[in-house]
Design a protein around this motif. Sequence first.
Motif, PDB file in Angstrom:
ATOM      1  N   LEU A 129      30.032  27.525  45.188  1.00 52.20           N
ATOM      2  CA  LEU A 129      30.056  28.951  44.912  1.00 52.20           C
ATOM      3  C   LEU A 129      31.494  29.420  44.765  1.00 52.20           C
ATOM      4  CD1 LEU A 129      27.398  30.223  47.447  1.00 52.20           C
ATOM      5  CD2 LEU A 129      27.165  30.062  44.987  1.00 52.20           C
ATOM      6  N   MET A 130      31.701  30.454  43.984  1.00 52.17           N
ATOM      7  CA  MET A 130      33.047  30.951  43.760  1.00 52.17           C
ATOM      8  C   MET A 130      33.634  31.457  45.082  1.00 52.17           C
ATOM      9  SD  MET A 130      34.459  33.639  40.968  1.00 52.17           S
ATOM     10  CE  MET A 130      34.062  32.548  39.637  1.00 52.17           C
ATOM     11  N   GLY A 131      34.809  30.960  45.408  1.00 57.45           N
ATOM     12  CA  GLY A 131      35.494  31.344  46.636  1.00 57.45           C
ATOM     13  C   GLY A 131      35.054  30.568  47.854  1.00 57.45           C
ATOM     14  N   ALA A 132      34.076  29.680  47.731  1.00 61.53           N
ATOM     15  CA  ALA A 132      33.580  28.915  48.872  1.00 61.53           C
ATOM     16  C   ALA A 132      34.155  27.506  48.918  1.00 61.53           C
ATOM     17  CB  ALA A 132      32.063  28.847  48.827  1.00 61.53           C
ATOM     18  N   ALA A 133      35.049  27.169  48.015  1.00 57.95           N
ATOM     19  CA  ALA A 133      35.620  25.819  47.978  1.00 57.95           C
ATOM     20  C   ALA A 133      36.810  25.750  48.935  1.00 57.95           C
ATOM     21  CB  ALA A 133      36.053  25.468  46.564  1.00 57.95           C
ATOM     22  N   PRO A 134      36.812  24.814  49.885  1.00 58.31           N
ATOM     23  CA  PRO A 134      37.947  24.693  50.793  1.00 58.31           C
ATOM     24  C   PRO A 134      39.142  24.043  50.108  1.00 58.31           C
ATOM     25  CG  PRO A 134      36.345  22.985  51.256  1.00 58.31           C
ATOM     26  CD  PRO A 134      35.748  23.873  50.204  1.00 58.31           C
ATOM     27  N   ALA A 135      40.310  24.170  50.734  1.00 57.39           N
ATOM     28  CA  ALA A 135      41.529  23.566  50.178  1.00 57.39           C
ATOM     29  C   ALA A 135      41.485  22.053  50.270  1.00 57.39           C
ATOM     30  CB  ALA A 135      42.759  24.105  50.891  1.00 57.39           C
ATOM     31  N   GLU A 136      40.799  21.518  51.278  1.00 59.49           N
ATOM     32  CA  GLU A 136      40.630  20.073  51.428  1.00 59.49           C
ATOM     33  C   GLU A 136      39.156  19.766  51.619  1.00 59.49           C
ATOM     34  OE1 GLU A 136      42.988  18.418  54.508  1.00 59.49           O
ATOM     35  OE2 GLU A 136      44.842  18.596  53.375  1.00 59.49           O
ATOM     36  N   ASP A 137      38.747  18.594  51.100  1.00 53.62           N
ATOM     37  CA  ASP A 137      37.361  18.169  51.201  1.00 53.62           C
ATOM     38  C   ASP A 137      37.365  16.661  51.379  1.00 53.62           C
ATOM     39  OD1 ASP A 137      34.597  18.637  51.213  1.00 53.62           O
ATOM     40  OD2 ASP A 137      34.438  17.989  49.124  1.00 53.62           O
ATOM     41  N   ALA A 138      36.320  16.129  51.978  1.00 55.59           N
ATOM     42  CA  ALA A 138      36.217  14.689  52.165  1.00 55.59           C
ATOM     43  C   ALA A 138      35.792  14.037  50.857  1.00 55.59           C
ATOM     44  CB  ALA A 138      35.214  14.366  53.261  1.00 55.59           C
ATOM     45  N   CYS A 139      36.470  12.962  50.496  1.00 56.90           N
ATOM     46  CA  CYS A 139      36.157  12.229  49.264  1.00 56.90           C
ATOM     47  C   CYS A 139      34.767  11.609  49.403  1.00 56.90           C
ATOM     48  CB  CYS A 139      37.208  11.148  49.024  1.00 56.90           C
ATOM     49  SG  CYS A 139      36.860  10.118  47.586  1.00 56.90           S
ATOM     50  N   ARG A 170      42.790  16.866  48.439  1.00 59.33           N
ATOM     51  CA  ARG A 170      43.260  18.231  48.209  1.00 59.33           C
ATOM     52  C   ARG A 170      42.688  18.778  46.908  1.00 59.33           C
ATOM     53  NH1 ARG A 170      47.123  20.552  51.081  1.00 59.33           N
ATOM     54  NH2 ARG A 170      47.774  21.768  49.279  1.00 59.33           N
ATOM     55  N   ARG A 171      42.425  20.082  46.925  1.00 63.76           N
ATOM     56  CA  ARG A 171      41.914  20.737  45.719  1.00 63.76           C
ATOM     57  C   ARG A 171      43.016  20.802  44.686  1.00 63.76           C
ATOM     58  NH1 ARG A 171      39.405  26.442  46.436  1.00 63.76           N
ATOM     59  NH2 ARG A 171      41.520  27.151  46.109  1.00 63.76           N
ATOM     60  N   LYS A 172      42.666  20.495  43.477  1.00 62.51           N
ATOM     61  CA  LYS A 172      43.602  20.455  42.354  1.00 62.51           C
ATOM     62  C   LYS A 172      43.458  21.752  41.566  1.00 62.51           C
ATOM     63  CE  LYS A 172      44.025  17.923  38.144  1.00 62.51           C
ATOM     64  NZ  LYS A 172      43.511  16.886  37.323  1.00 62.51           N
ATOM     65  N   ILE A 173      44.572  22.323  41.149  1.00 65.32           N
ATOM     66  CA  ILE A 173      44.543  23.515  40.309  1.00 65.32           C
ATOM     67  C   ILE A 173      44.491  23.053  38.859  1.00 65.32           C
ATOM     68  CG2 ILE A 173      45.798  25.555  39.580  1.00 65.32           C
ATOM     69  CD1 ILE A 173      46.905  25.734  42.399  1.00 65.32           C
ATOM     70  N   SER A 174      43.480  23.483  38.155  1.00 62.60           N
ATOM     71  CA  SER A 174      43.311  23.059  36.768  1.00 62.60           C
ATOM     72  C   SER A 174      42.923  24.257  35.915  1.00 62.60           C
ATOM     73  CB  SER A 174      42.242  21.967  36.682  1.00 62.60           C
ATOM     74  OG  SER A 174      41.027  22.442  37.188  1.00 62.60           O
ATOM     75  N   ALA A 175      42.950  24.040  34.622  1.00 62.94           N
ATOM     76  CA  ALA A 175      42.611  25.100  33.669  1.00 62.94           C
ATOM     77  C   ALA A 175      41.112  25.372  33.704  1.00 62.94           C
ATOM     78  CB  ALA A 175      43.032  24.693  32.270  1.00 62.94           C
ATOM     79  N   PRO A 176      40.707  26.623  33.544  1.00 64.70           N
ATOM     80  CA  PRO A 176      39.273  26.918  33.533  1.00 64.70           C
ATOM     81  C   PRO A 176      38.630  26.405  32.250  1.00 64.70           C
ATOM     82  CG  PRO A 176      40.515  28.881  33.021  1.00 64.70           C
ATOM     83  CD  PRO A 176      41.519  27.827  33.391  1.00 64.70           C
ATOM     84  N   HIS A 177      37.376  26.067  32.350  1.00 63.84           N
ATOM     85  CA  HIS A 177      36.609  25.602  31.192  1.00 63.84           C
ATOM     86  C   HIS A 177      35.918  26.801  30.575  1.00 63.84           C
ATOM     87  CE1 HIS A 177      37.302  21.440  32.238  1.00 63.84           C
ATOM     88  NE2 HIS A 177      37.014  21.755  33.482  1.00 63.84           N
ATOM     89  N   VAL A 178      36.555  27.403  29.592  1.00 65.22           N
ATOM     90  CA  VAL A 178      36.016  28.583  28.943  1.00 65.22           C
ATOM     91  C   VAL A 178      35.328  28.135  27.656  1.00 65.22           C
ATOM     92  CG1 VAL A 178      36.575  30.822  27.948  1.00 65.22           C
ATOM     93  CG2 VAL A 178      37.840  29.988  29.908  1.00 65.22           C
ATOM     94  N   SER A 179      34.118  28.562  27.473  1.00 67.25           N
ATOM     95  CA  SER A 179      33.342  28.159  26.304  1.00 67.25           C
ATOM     96  C   SER A 179      33.111  29.354  25.403  1.00 67.25           C
ATOM     97  CB  SER A 179      32.006  27.576  26.743  1.00 67.25           C
ATOM     98  OG  SER A 179      31.232  27.274  25.614  1.00 67.25           O
ATOM     99  N   ARG A 180      33.322  29.147  24.103  1.00 63.63           N
ATOM    100  CA  ARG A 180      33.054  30.188  23.113  1.00 63.63           C
ATOM    101  C   ARG A 180      32.032  29.697  22.110  1.00 63.63           C
ATOM    102  NH1 ARG A 180      38.245  31.251  20.173  1.00 63.63           N
ATOM    103  NH2 ARG A 180      38.355  29.020  20.355  1.00 63.63           N
ATOM    104  N   THR A 181      31.137  28.825  22.533  1.00 67.62           N
ATOM    105  CA  THR A 181      30.221  28.199  21.585  1.00 67.62           C
ATOM    106  C   THR A 181      29.236  29.163  20.967  1.00 67.62           C
ATOM    107  OG1 THR A 181      28.734  27.595  23.385  1.00 67.62           O
ATOM    108  CG2 THR A 181      30.360  25.968  22.703  1.00 67.62           C
ATOM    109  N   GLY A 182      29.022  30.316  21.551  1.00 66.78           N
ATOM    110  CA  GLY A 182      28.047  31.246  21.011  1.00 66.78           C
ATOM    111  C   GLY A 182      28.622  32.212  19.991  1.00 66.78           C
ATOM    112  N   THR A 183      29.935  32.271  19.850  1.00 70.72           N
ATOM    113  CA  THR A 183      30.527  33.251  18.955  1.00 70.72           C
ATOM    114  C   THR A 183      30.421  32.809  17.505  1.00 70.72           C
ATOM    115  OG1 THR A 183      32.722  32.271  19.098  1.00 70.72           O
ATOM    116  CG2 THR A 183      32.173  33.950  20.735  1.00 70.72           C
ATOM    117  N   ALA A 184      30.419  33.768  16.614  1.00 66.65           N
ATOM    118  CA  ALA A 184      30.340  33.471  15.180  1.00 66.65           C
ATOM    119  C   ALA A 184      31.598  32.759  14.707  1.00 66.65           C
ATOM    120  CB  ALA A 184      30.130  34.761  14.404  1.00 66.65           C
ATOM    121  N   ALA A 185      32.749  33.095  15.289  1.00 71.98           N
ATOM    122  CA  ALA A 185      34.000  32.445  14.887  1.00 71.98           C
ATOM    123  C   ALA A 185      33.960  30.955  15.220  1.00 71.98           C
ATOM    124  CB  ALA A 185      35.179  33.110  15.577  1.00 71.98           C
ATOM    125  N   PHE A 186      33.460  30.602  16.398  1.00 70.97           N
ATOM    126  CA  PHE A 186      33.381  29.194  16.766  1.00 70.97           C
ATOM    127  C   PHE A 186      32.417  28.449  15.857  1.00 70.97           C
ATOM    128  CE2 PHE A 186      31.581  25.635  19.080  1.00 70.97           C
ATOM    129  CZ  PHE A 186      32.723  24.945  19.426  1.00 70.97           C
TER     130      PHE A 186
END
Length: 96
Positions: free
Chosen positions: A19-29, A37-53
């Motif tokens: 859930l959003m905001g429920a992820a701890p900074a560390e988790d067991a592998c 440790r939690r990795k900071i990465s780019a969000p996966h934004v999808s525009r597959t429904g738009t007419a431009a895409f």
Amino acid sequence: MPIYEYRCPRCDVYEIIRLMGAAPAEDACPTCGQPARRKISAPHVSRTGTAAFQLIDSTERSASEPTVVSGGLPTTGRSASPIYSTNPLHRKLPRP
């Protein structure tokens, strides 16, 4: 729900859906059990429904896979020459 990435020092990067905001900074592998440790990465934004895409996708697809045309040109439903009169005698008149 968002996907969070964690980096284990022994294993590799793995993803967990939380859930959003429920992820701890560390988790067991899940593989070895070491703290990861939690990795900071780019969000996966999808525009597959738009007419431009859809336009960009069809343009890229047609560059490598052009559509094959089979058959003749489409008809408009009209005859080749317009009919001005339905009288059969008018067909015998000279045409310019």
